[in-house]
Design a protein around this motif. Structure first.
Motif, PDB file in Angstrom:
ATOM      1  N   LEU A 129       0.834  -1.192   0.000  1.00  0.00           N
ATOM      2  CA  LEU A 129       0.000   0.000   0.000  1.00  0.00           C
ATOM      3  C   LEU A 129       0.868   1.241   0.000  1.00  0.00           C
ATOM      4  CD1 LEU A 129      -2.601  -1.188   2.630  1.00  0.00           C
ATOM      5  CD2 LEU A 129      -2.756  -1.338   0.167  1.00  0.00           C
ATOM      6  N   ARG A 130       0.377   2.263  -0.661  1.00  0.00           N
ATOM      7  CA  ARG A 130       1.148   3.495  -0.755  1.00  0.00           C
ATOM      8  C   ARG A 130       0.739   4.458   0.344  1.00  0.00           C
ATOM      9  NH1 ARG A 130      -0.412   6.192  -5.364  1.00  0.00           N
ATOM     10  NH2 ARG A 130      -2.348   5.019  -5.328  1.00  0.00           N
ATOM     11  N   THR A 131       1.768   5.109   0.946  1.00  0.00           N
ATOM     12  CA  THR A 131       1.469   6.082   2.000  1.00  0.00           C
ATOM     13  C   THR A 131       0.929   7.391   1.423  1.00  0.00           C
ATOM     14  OG1 THR A 131       3.756   6.841   1.920  1.00  0.00           O
ATOM     15  CG2 THR A 131       3.232   5.120   3.500  1.00  0.00           C
ATOM     16  N   ASP A 132       1.152   7.621   0.125  1.00  0.00           N
ATOM     17  CA  ASP A 132       0.665   8.851  -0.481  1.00  0.00           C
ATOM     18  C   ASP A 132      -0.619   8.615  -1.285  1.00  0.00           C
ATOM     19  OD1 ASP A 132       1.855   7.261  -2.323  1.00  0.00           O
ATOM     20  OD2 ASP A 132       2.885   8.873  -3.400  1.00  0.00           O
ATOM     21  N   GLY A 133      -1.330   7.520  -0.977  1.00  0.00           N
ATOM     22  CA  GLY A 133      -2.545   7.217  -1.696  1.00  0.00           C
ATOM     23  C   GLY A 133      -3.753   7.923  -1.094  1.00  0.00           C
ATOM     24  N   THR A 134      -4.902   7.288  -1.247  1.00  0.00           N
ATOM     25  CA  THR A 134      -6.125   7.864  -0.712  1.00  0.00           C
ATOM     26  C   THR A 134      -6.160   7.742   0.808  1.00  0.00           C
ATOM     27  OG1 THR A 134      -7.296   5.762  -0.949  1.00  0.00           O
ATOM     28  CG2 THR A 134      -7.295   7.237  -2.854  1.00  0.00           C
ATOM     29  N   LYS A 135      -7.205   8.323   1.396  1.00  0.00           N
ATOM     30  CA  LYS A 135      -7.332   8.282   2.851  1.00  0.00           C
ATOM     31  C   LYS A 135      -7.516   6.845   3.338  1.00  0.00           C
ATOM     32  CE  LYS A 135      -9.986  10.285   6.657  1.00  0.00           C
ATOM     33  NZ  LYS A 135     -11.098  11.198   7.007  1.00  0.00           N
ATOM     34  N   ALA A 136      -8.293   6.046   2.608  1.00  0.00           N
ATOM     35  CA  ALA A 136      -8.491   4.648   2.996  1.00  0.00           C
ATOM     36  C   ALA A 136      -7.198   3.859   2.877  1.00  0.00           C
ATOM     37  CB  ALA A 136      -9.579   4.022   2.113  1.00  0.00           C
ATOM     38  N   GLU A 137      -6.420   4.110   1.794  1.00  0.00           N
ATOM     39  CA  GLU A 137      -5.153   3.390   1.636  1.00  0.00           C
ATOM     40  C   GLU A 137      -4.189   3.731   2.762  1.00  0.00           C
ATOM     41  OE1 GLU A 137      -3.817   4.455  -2.189  1.00  0.00           O
ATOM     42  OE2 GLU A 137      -4.980   2.930  -3.252  1.00  0.00           O
ATOM     43  N   ARG A 138      -4.120   5.006   3.144  1.00  0.00           N
ATOM     44  CA  ARG A 138      -3.249   5.386   4.262  1.00  0.00           C
ATOM     45  C   ARG A 138      -3.709   4.738   5.552  1.00  0.00           C
ATOM     46  NH1 ARG A 138      -3.642  10.520   1.776  1.00  0.00           N
ATOM     47  NH2 ARG A 138      -5.141  11.185   3.341  1.00  0.00           N
ATOM     48  N   LYS A 139      -5.032   4.637   5.760  1.00  0.00           N
ATOM     49  CA  LYS A 139      -5.535   3.997   6.965  1.00  0.00           C
ATOM     50  C   LYS A 139      -5.169   2.517   6.974  1.00  0.00           C
ATOM     51  CE  LYS A 139      -9.881   2.979   7.237  1.00  0.00           C
ATOM     52  NZ  LYS A 139     -11.344   3.024   7.369  1.00  0.00           N
ATOM     53  N   TYR A 140      -5.332   1.830   5.834  1.00  0.00           N
ATOM     54  CA  TYR A 140      -4.972   0.416   5.765  1.00  0.00           C
ATOM     55  C   TYR A 140      -3.468   0.226   5.965  1.00  0.00           C
ATOM     56  CZ  TYR A 140      -9.629  -0.012   3.709  1.00  0.00           C
ATOM     57  OH  TYR A 140     -10.975   0.033   3.493  1.00  0.00           O
ATOM     58  N   TYR A 141      -2.672   1.117   5.362  1.00  0.00           N
ATOM     59  CA  TYR A 141      -1.221   1.008   5.497  1.00  0.00           C
ATOM     60  C   TYR A 141      -0.795   1.146   6.955  1.00  0.00           C
ATOM     61  CZ  TYR A 141       3.727   2.070   4.962  1.00  0.00           C
ATOM     62  OH  TYR A 141       5.083   2.058   5.083  1.00  0.00           O
ATOM     63  N   ASP A 142      -1.330   2.147   7.659  1.00  0.00           N
ATOM     64  CA  ASP A 142      -0.980   2.343   9.075  1.00  0.00           C
ATOM     65  C   ASP A 142      -1.418   1.148   9.913  1.00  0.00           C
ATOM     66  OD1 ASP A 142       0.025   4.777   8.370  1.00  0.00           O
ATOM     67  OD2 ASP A 142      -1.776   5.899   8.917  1.00  0.00           O
ATOM     68  N   TRP A 143      -2.587   0.592   9.630  1.00  0.00           N
ATOM     69  CA  TRP A 143      -3.072  -0.556  10.404  1.00  0.00           C
ATOM     70  C   TRP A 143      -2.174  -1.777  10.194  1.00  0.00           C
ATOM     71  CZ3 TRP A 143      -5.166  -5.428   9.299  1.00  0.00           C
ATOM     72  CH2 TRP A 143      -5.800  -6.056  10.362  1.00  0.00           C
ATOM     73  N   ILE A 144      -1.756  -2.028   8.933  1.00  0.00           N
ATOM     74  CA  ILE A 144      -0.892  -3.185   8.648  1.00  0.00           C
ATOM     75  C   ILE A 144       0.470  -3.005   9.310  1.00  0.00           C
ATOM     76  CG2 ILE A 144       0.368  -4.359   6.795  1.00  0.00           C
ATOM     77  CD1 ILE A 144      -2.064  -3.986   5.035  1.00  0.00           C
ATOM     78  N   GLN A 145       1.027  -1.796   9.237  1.00  0.00           N
ATOM     79  CA  GLN A 145       2.324  -1.557   9.873  1.00  0.00           C
ATOM     80  C   GLN A 145       2.239  -1.734  11.386  1.00  0.00           C
ATOM     81  OE1 GLN A 145       5.226  -1.143   8.321  1.00  0.00           O
ATOM     82  NE2 GLN A 145       4.095  -1.447   6.408  1.00  0.00           N
ATOM     83  N   GLY A 146       1.133  -1.295  11.989  1.00  0.00           N
ATOM     84  CA  GLY A 146       0.963  -1.496  13.422  1.00  0.00           C
ATOM     85  C   GLY A 146       0.873  -2.970  13.793  1.00  0.00           C
ATOM     86  N   GLN A 147       0.165  -3.765  12.984  1.00  0.00           N
ATOM     87  CA  GLN A 147       0.079  -5.200  13.256  1.00  0.00           C
ATOM     88  C   GLN A 147       1.453  -5.871  13.120  1.00  0.00           C
ATOM     89  OE1 GLN A 147      -2.788  -6.598  14.404  1.00  0.00           O
ATOM     90  NE2 GLN A 147      -3.515  -4.469  14.353  1.00  0.00           N
ATOM     91  N   ILE A 148       2.250  -5.437  12.137  1.00  0.00           N
ATOM     92  CA  ILE A 148       3.580  -6.020  11.947  1.00  0.00           C
ATOM     93  C   ILE A 148       4.477  -5.707  13.130  1.00  0.00           C
ATOM     94  CG2 ILE A 148       5.669  -5.888  10.536  1.00  0.00           C
ATOM     95  CD1 ILE A 148       3.865  -5.548   8.095  1.00  0.00           C
ATOM     96  N   LYS A 149       4.442  -4.466  13.618  1.00  0.00           N
ATOM     97  CA  LYS A 149       5.276  -4.087  14.761  1.00  0.00           C
ATOM     98  C   LYS A 149       4.876  -4.858  16.009  1.00  0.00           C
ATOM     99  CE  LYS A 149       6.361   0.585  13.163  1.00  0.00           C
ATOM    100  NZ  LYS A 149       6.211   2.028  13.451  1.00  0.00           N
ATOM    101  N   ARG A 150       3.565  -4.933  16.272  1.00  0.00           N
ATOM    102  CA  ARG A 150       3.120  -5.681  17.456  1.00  0.00           C
ATOM    103  C   ARG A 150       3.397  -7.173  17.301  1.00  0.00           C
ATOM    104  NH1 ARG A 150      -0.977  -1.748  17.283  1.00  0.00           N
ATOM    105  NH2 ARG A 150      -2.287  -3.051  15.974  1.00  0.00           N
ATOM    106  N   GLY A 151       3.283  -7.688  16.070  1.00  0.00           N
ATOM    107  CA  GLY A 151       3.567  -9.106  15.861  1.00  0.00           C
ATOM    108  C   GLY A 151       5.024  -9.450  16.098  1.00  0.00           C
ATOM    109  N   ARG A 152       5.939  -8.551  15.719  1.00  0.00           N
ATOM    110  CA  ARG A 152       7.359  -8.800  15.979  1.00  0.00           C
ATOM    111  C   ARG A 152       7.657  -8.814  17.465  1.00  0.00           C
ATOM    112  NH1 ARG A 152      10.055  -4.868  11.339  1.00  0.00           N
ATOM    113  NH2 ARG A 152       9.444  -6.140   9.539  1.00  0.00           N
ATOM    114  N   LYS A 153       6.895  -8.061  18.262  1.00  0.00           N
ATOM    115  CA  LYS A 153       7.096  -8.040  19.707  1.00  0.00           C
ATOM    116  C   LYS A 153       6.274  -9.098  20.423  1.00  0.00           C
ATOM    117  CE  LYS A 153       8.033  -3.062  19.719  1.00  0.00           C
ATOM    118  NZ  LYS A 153       7.580  -1.749  20.242  1.00  0.00           N
ATOM    119  N   GLY A 154       5.529  -9.919  19.699  1.00  0.00           N
ATOM    120  CA  GLY A 154       4.711 -10.955  20.315  1.00  0.00           C
ATOM    121  C   GLY A 154       3.393 -10.446  20.845  1.00  0.00           C
TER     122      GLY A 154
END
Length: 916
Positions: free
Chosen positions: A721-746
């Motif tokens: 997903l692109r960070t410079d896309g639409t508002k929905a794309e930015r929301k999805y991108y931030d949510w996926i990145q948050g899940q990846i960070k929390r998943g790496r920390k267990g």
């Protein structure tokens, strides 16, 4: 004739030479014999132009450029030339021969071998024909030995090959330079051919190489050497190899470390010929004669010389150090003797009050001294005592006294002895007379403890007085608003009486600032102007509204008046001054709220921003009961939730959603907290569940967001997903990145991790790649060994050993930290949870198979079947059984298949059976 001179040709032999000049001005020297012979017909330079005029390109080959300006091309004089291939200087070659051949006979490029011979050598080497170059045969002619030399000899085919140049076909080729005439050369060639064919019984091939042209020589080879496999020859490579230098090849091989015999085998020459060629190259400056062996010898010689030089320098250094050491030792002895004599003289004149307690041995021995002034002993060497003969304790005490004097003057007096900075001293403060014990650091930092405490108290009292004064002046505007302006003298202090004027009665009344701050003395005690009952009712209404009702008439400020609290219905008596000035209210509601830690109901209703009409209706409906009012408010908020649900289709009210002046989302969040803590009543739980309220809104929000992301990815087919896309794309991108960070920390559960992996989200690319690679290694291990019981030492020495990785995976799986998908993948590969139990089951299965095949378990220790060491296994089981290391289940399983715990018992049973 221009001039005549005498030229010396030999000892005591002189000849005449004439300098002649033609009509064109050419001058040249001619000997007298040449003139008398009549051979001079015309001018040499007119009929024979110089080399520079006739062939300028050939003139550039000469080393001495004066020769081509004077000599013609047909001159037989010898000169030095530059080789056109290697650039070396070739000395003493005939000008006429070099000009006719158009080639400098360089011994380094041509190697003393004609071009035709080099061409044939290259041709035979490419065809891999074994041959001998310059094959020599001894011949006896007329009773004396002579030798015939053939150019090439092919021993396998019994053939000799001769390459005849121009001198074998044209007359005068060698005659001019002192060689054989043509008929003699041809006679020798015929004799050599006869001897080869009739005597040696060899084949004889003559190649016509009168022209040094590769195409000419190729035609001769094709015509006369057709019995060789010429169809496989690379003629361009033969031509290039013919132009190479054997001497340069010898030099290169010699520098690489080859011996002369080895070089001769490579270039098809004898070791003597190789030695002669290299010696000639060394004399001409082309070769320095440095082989690797010589270089190593020189290097070893140089290293030995350096080693001898280092040893010599080390010996000299040690001798110099020894000399310096001896000199220093002698100087030290001299100084020690002088110090001893000086110390003996000094002992007789020690300062008063210092006594020596032991005899002196030398200047370095520490002696014990007694100071009569302080009564303490100290140790010091005689050499140090010569430099400083004072008591160190007295010196330290004096330094301390001087330090205290510089900071405090003569305020302090040291009473005790000084030891060190960490030992407390006994000190007296002359100002206050206090005697105390403190270290030097504490004294310089805090001073006298009694005086410091007194200063702190004074500072604390002054601070409290200042703060009280500031607070008093901050209350003066409130007093003026109440009608009591300050009318006294300038403020004197908190404990002094101050005058205030009452705006109601105009009289002055006196009170202290401390009384006002503590809540006492803040009401006019003078006869105040009496209010009317109507004024008191209006004042009460202006203050609290219709929350309170006045039931009796106003008398005085402190005469009790009957009041009624409209919220709880309590009727009580209260002084008007207390109600108006001090803010005293209903005693029942105030006590109940204070006991529960809550405020009064009206204040709570106001804080909840409930309309006054709703509050009045609640009072009428619930019979003015406090709990009923709160239930009414809770029902109203449930109705607001129901309204929100009818409008938006769900009951997940977001935070910040305000209705009728309050935050409905925050209220619903409080209800979820009460539910989680078990403090929400069951009827309210049912009421909210009927409205569709979900208690775990975070899980529902996560699943809703997951479904949105899954639909988006299913539509677009990419997780980038692109960070410079639409508002929905930015929301999805931030949510996926948050899940990846929390998943790496267990921080993401295994179920959510599986869901995220299912839509293509990767938490750690490197970790997943390493896991896949190790799974491939495990799969290959299973294919090679037939089981998945990986020993700990498997893969030792690799970056990540397979045995350690498998053990770590089992530990993570047992601890529950391994994701579900990875655990399932390992289970599919057959990785056991307990490696020891799996090993035992596998060994048990092998022993069972052996029992079924042989009928017993009396296995010799050297028995190996299908690559399994059954004999060592059975022996290990017996040892562990004897030491009690086998569990009861393992013992039962082994005994069930007929395990014999003692090897001699099995043999005895066999003997009994044989006897029976």
């Amino acid at each position: 004739m221009v001039d005549r001179t005498r030229v010396q040709h030999a000892d005591q032999v002189f000849r005449k030479q004439y300098l002649l000049q033609c009509e064109k001005g050419h001058q040249y020297g001619v000997m007298e014999e040449y003139l008398k012979s009549g051979r001079l017909k015309t001018c040499k330079k007119c009929n024979h132009p110089t080399i520079l005029e006739a062939d300028p390109e050939f003139a550039a080959w000469f080393v001495d450029q004066a020769i081509p300006r004077e000599r013609p091309c047909g001159c037989h004089d010898k000169a030095d030339f530059y080789c056109q291939q290697c650039g070396k200087i070739v000395r003493g070659k005939s000008i006429n021969n070099v000009h006719k051949r158009r080639q400098v006979p360089c011994p380094y490029c041509a190697n003393g071998v004609s071009y035709s011979e080099r061409y044939v050598i290259a041709l035979l080497e490419q065809m891999q024909v074994p041959f001998v170059h310059q094959y020599t045969v001894r011949v006896v002619l007329d009773g004396r030995n002579t030798y015939y030399r053939y150019d090439f000899y092919d021993g396998e085919r019994g053939l000799v090959i001769e390459t005849h140049g121009q001198q074998h076909y044209e007359p005068g080729t060698f005659e001019r330079v002192g060689g054989y005439p043509l008929d003699e050369i041809q006679r020798i060639d015929a004799e050599k051919a006869r001897y080869a064919t009739q005597v040696l019984h060899l084949g004889y091939v003559e190649l016509d190489c009168r022209r040094s042209d590769p195409n000419w020589i190729r035609g001769e080879a094709v015509k006369k050497l057709a019995f060789y496999p010429l169809d496989t020859v690379n003629w361009d490579a033969v031509r290039q190899s013919a132009n190479q230098s054997v001497v340069l090849q010898m030099i290169a091989l010699s520098k690489q470390g080859y011996t002369q015999s080895q070089i001769g085998e490579i270039v098809h020459m004898s070791a003597g010929a190789v030695c002669c060629r290299l010696q000639k190259a060394r004399e001409d400056g082309l070769y320095d004669g440095m082989t690797p062996q010589l270089l190593r010898r020189q290097e070893n010689r140089r290293l030995q010389e350096e080693k001898r030089e280092r040893l010599r320098q080390e010996r000299e250094r040690r001798e110099a150090l020894r000399a310096v050491k001896e000199q220093r030792h002698a100087e030290h002895l001299r100084r020690a003797e002088a110090a001893r004599r000086e110390w003996e003289d000094r002992l007789r004149s020690l300062p008063p009050g210092i006594a020596v307690l032991e005899a002196d041995r030398n200047s370095d021995t520490h002696l014990t001294f007694l100071c009569e002034a302080c009564g303490r002993t100290f140790t010091r060497s005689s050499a140090a005592m010569l430099k400083n003969d004072n008591c160190p304790w007295c010196q330290k005490r004096e330094k301390l006294r001087q330090r205290l004097f510089n900071k405090y003057g003569d305020e302090y007096e040291i009473l005790g002895a000084y030891f060190d900075s960490h030992t407390p001293l006994e000190i007296r403060h002359k100002v206050c007379g206090t005697v105390f014990r403190r270290t030097l650091g504490e004294l310089t930092k805090h001073g006298c403890p009694a005086c410091a405490m007194r200063r702190r108290l004074e500072k604390s009292n002054a601070s409290r007085r200042r703060q009280g004064t500031e607070k008093f002046f901050a209350l003066l505007p409130e007093f003026e608003r109440r009608g009591y302006p300050y009318a006294g003298e300038p403020f004197q202090g908190l404990g002094e009486r101050n005058a205030f004027r009452c705006s109601h009665c105009g009289e002055l009344w006196w009170t202290t600032a401390s009384s006002i701050l503590s809540g006492r003395g803040h009401i006019c005690t003078s006869p105040c102007r009496k209010k009317t009952p109507e004024e008191f009712v209006r004042q009460v209404y202006a203050l609290v509204g219709d929350e309170y009702s006045v039931l009796s008439d106003y008398q005085t400020a402190f005469a009790p008046v009957k009041l009624r609290h409209n919220v709880c219905g309590l009727e009580y008596l209260a002084a008007p001054a207390h109600f108006i000035s001090t803010g005293r209210r209903c005693p029942v509601c105030t006590k109940a709220g204070a006991a529960k830690g809550e405020e009064d109901p009206r204040a709570r209703l106001r804080r909840a921003q409930v309309l006054y009409a709703d509050w009045e209706r609640a009072l009428q409906t619930e019979e003015r009961d406090q709990a009923g009012i709160l239930n009414y408010i809770w029902d109203r908020k449930c109705a607001d939730v129901e309204t929100f649900r009818a409008q938006y289709g769900h009951s997940d009210v977001p935070a910040g959603y305000r209705v009728r002046g309050y935050d409905l989302g925050q209220w619903l969040g409080d209800q979820r907290k009460f539910y989680g803590r078990g403090r929400l009543p069951a009827d309210r739980v049912r009421r909210l569940e009927a409205l569709g309220v979900k208690w775990n809104c975070k899980e529902d929000a996560w699943h809703r967001m997951y479904e949105e992301v899954r639909e988006y990815l299913g539509e677009h087919g990419s997780v980038c997903l692109r960070t410079d896309g639409t508002k929905a794309e930015r929301k999805y991108y931030d949510w996926i990145q948050g899940q990846i960070k929390r998943g790496r920390k267990g921080g993401v559960s295994s179920e959510k991790t599986a869901l995220l992996r299912a839509i293509g989200i990767v938490f750690d690319y490197r970790a997943d790649a390493r896991f896949d690679a190790m799974c491939d290694k495990l799969r290959r291990f299973v294919e090679e060994n037939g089981h998945c019981i990986v020993p700990l030492e498997e893969g030792r020495g690799e970056d990540e050993p397979l045995g350690l990785w498998a053990q770590r995976m089992r530990q993570q799986k047992a601890a529950g930290t391994l994701s579900a998908d990875r655990a399932d993948r390992l289970t599919q590969l057959g990785l056991p949870d307990d490696n020891k139990a799996a090993k035992f089951r596998r060994k048990l299965a092998c022993l069972t198979a052996y029992r079924e095949a042989h009928g017993h378990l009396r296995i010799p220790q050297s028995c190996i079947e299908n690559g399994e060491k059954l004999g060592k296994w059975i022996n290990t089981f017996r040892v562990n059984y004897a030491k009690g290391r086998l569990s009861a289940e393992q013992v039962a399983a082994l005994e069930a298949i007929g395990m014999v715990w003692r090897a001699d018992e099995g043999k005895r049973m066999d003997r009994v059976k044989s006897v029976d």
